[in-house]
Design an enzyme around this catalytic site. Structure first.
Site, PDB file in Angstrom:
ATOM      1  N   LYS A  13      86.007  41.009 136.476  1.00  0.00           N
ATOM      2  CA  LYS A  13      86.819  40.183 137.363  1.00  0.00           C
ATOM      3  C   LYS A  13      88.264  40.122 136.861  1.00  0.00           C
ATOM      4  CE  LYS A  13      84.614  36.547 139.355  1.00  0.00           C
ATOM      5  NZ  LYS A  13      84.161  35.152 139.505  1.00  0.00           N
ATOM      6  N   ASP A  70      85.820  31.017 142.854  1.00  0.00           N
ATOM      7  CA  ASP A  70      84.395  30.958 143.083  1.00  0.00           C
ATOM      8  C   ASP A  70      84.186  31.810 144.310  1.00  0.00           C
ATOM      9  OD1 ASP A  70      81.864  30.062 142.192  1.00  0.00           O
ATOM     10  OD2 ASP A  70      81.729  28.797 143.961  1.00  0.00           O
ATOM     11  N   SER A  71      83.348  32.783 144.160  1.00  0.00           N
ATOM     12  CA  SER A  71      83.187  33.686 145.284  1.00  0.00           C
ATOM     13  C   SER A  71      81.732  34.031 145.461  1.00  0.00           C
ATOM     14  CB  SER A  71      84.029  34.948 145.069  1.00  0.00           C
ATOM     15  OG  SER A  71      83.846  35.436 143.763  1.00  0.00           O
ATOM     16  N   ARG A 182      88.858  38.690 147.295  1.00  0.00           N
ATOM     17  CA  ARG A 182      89.608  38.283 146.102  1.00  0.00           C
ATOM     18  C   ARG A 182      91.056  38.752 146.195  1.00  0.00           C
ATOM     19  NH1 ARG A 182      86.177  39.880 142.412  1.00  0.00           N
ATOM     20  NH2 ARG A 182      85.062  37.919 142.468  1.00  0.00           N
TER      21      ARG A 182
END
Length: 198
Positions: A13, A70-71, A182
């Protein structure tokens, strides 16, 4: 170079985020790189609440600007599941291979638009002055009939994006970052950081 701590332990990430923020004068560190070894309890009921909880916790512990996201994946046929439980879906240590196959199996009778799903990313930035900024990005798609592509991670191999005729797992990192949930949230966050760090 302004250092910002990202409330995550996921190096994939952070690599993705640093790629997208290239040239913005900001360097993102993982919690580990910032010397933090904590488990933050995500007990919010929305992606946004969880992102705020994580960013705020890290900012309060370090006194530095903290970012968190938060995904997850929302599958309409499954009433929005796995949603905020995407990472812990079916159990924390269950591989995405198994999670992805489970979702495909759940949709065995779904056709066309019934297979609609989206990746959602809520992002929060917590600043030492106590202020918090949030933003949100989504990417719409369909659950594919089989897992395809290994470029991404998580649920990427099962989210098919009709405009590109491929799953997000088949996309190059550059393409995925330019259209991803994102990526969209980060574009907005970039503007927020520019404004706040002036």
């Amino acid at each position: 170079m302004k250092k910002i701590i990202f409330a995550t332990t996921n190096p994939d990430k952070v690599r993705e985020v640093n790629m997208m923020l290239e040239g913005s004068g900001v360097e993102i560190l993982t919690m580990k790189e910032a010397g933090l070894d904590i488990d933050i309890e995500e007990n919010g009921t929305t992606f946004e609440e969880n992102a705020i909880i994580k960013a705020k916790t890290v900012m309060e512990l370090t006194g530095e600007i903290a970012l968190a996201d938060d995904s997850g994946l929302e599958v309409d046929y499954m009433d929005g599941a796995p949603g905020i439980y995407s990472a812990r879906f079916l159990g924390k240590d269950v591989s995405y291979d198994i999670k992805n196959q489970y979702i495909i199996d759940q949709l065995k009778d779904a056709r066309g638009k019934e297979r609609s799903a989206r990746f959602v990313c809520a992002m929060a930035a917590a600043f030492p002055d106590g202020s918090i900024e949030t933003c949100k990005g989504t990417i719409e798609g369909l659950i594919s009939y089989e897992q395809k592509g290994w470029n991404g991670f998580g649920y990427d191999p099962i989210v098919y994006v009709p405009e590109y005729e491929m799953t997000t797992g088949e996309m190059t990192p550059e393409l995925k970052n330019s259209i991803s949930h994102r990526g969209k949230a980060l574009e907005q966050m970039k503007e927020i950081l520019k404004r706040k760090l002036r």
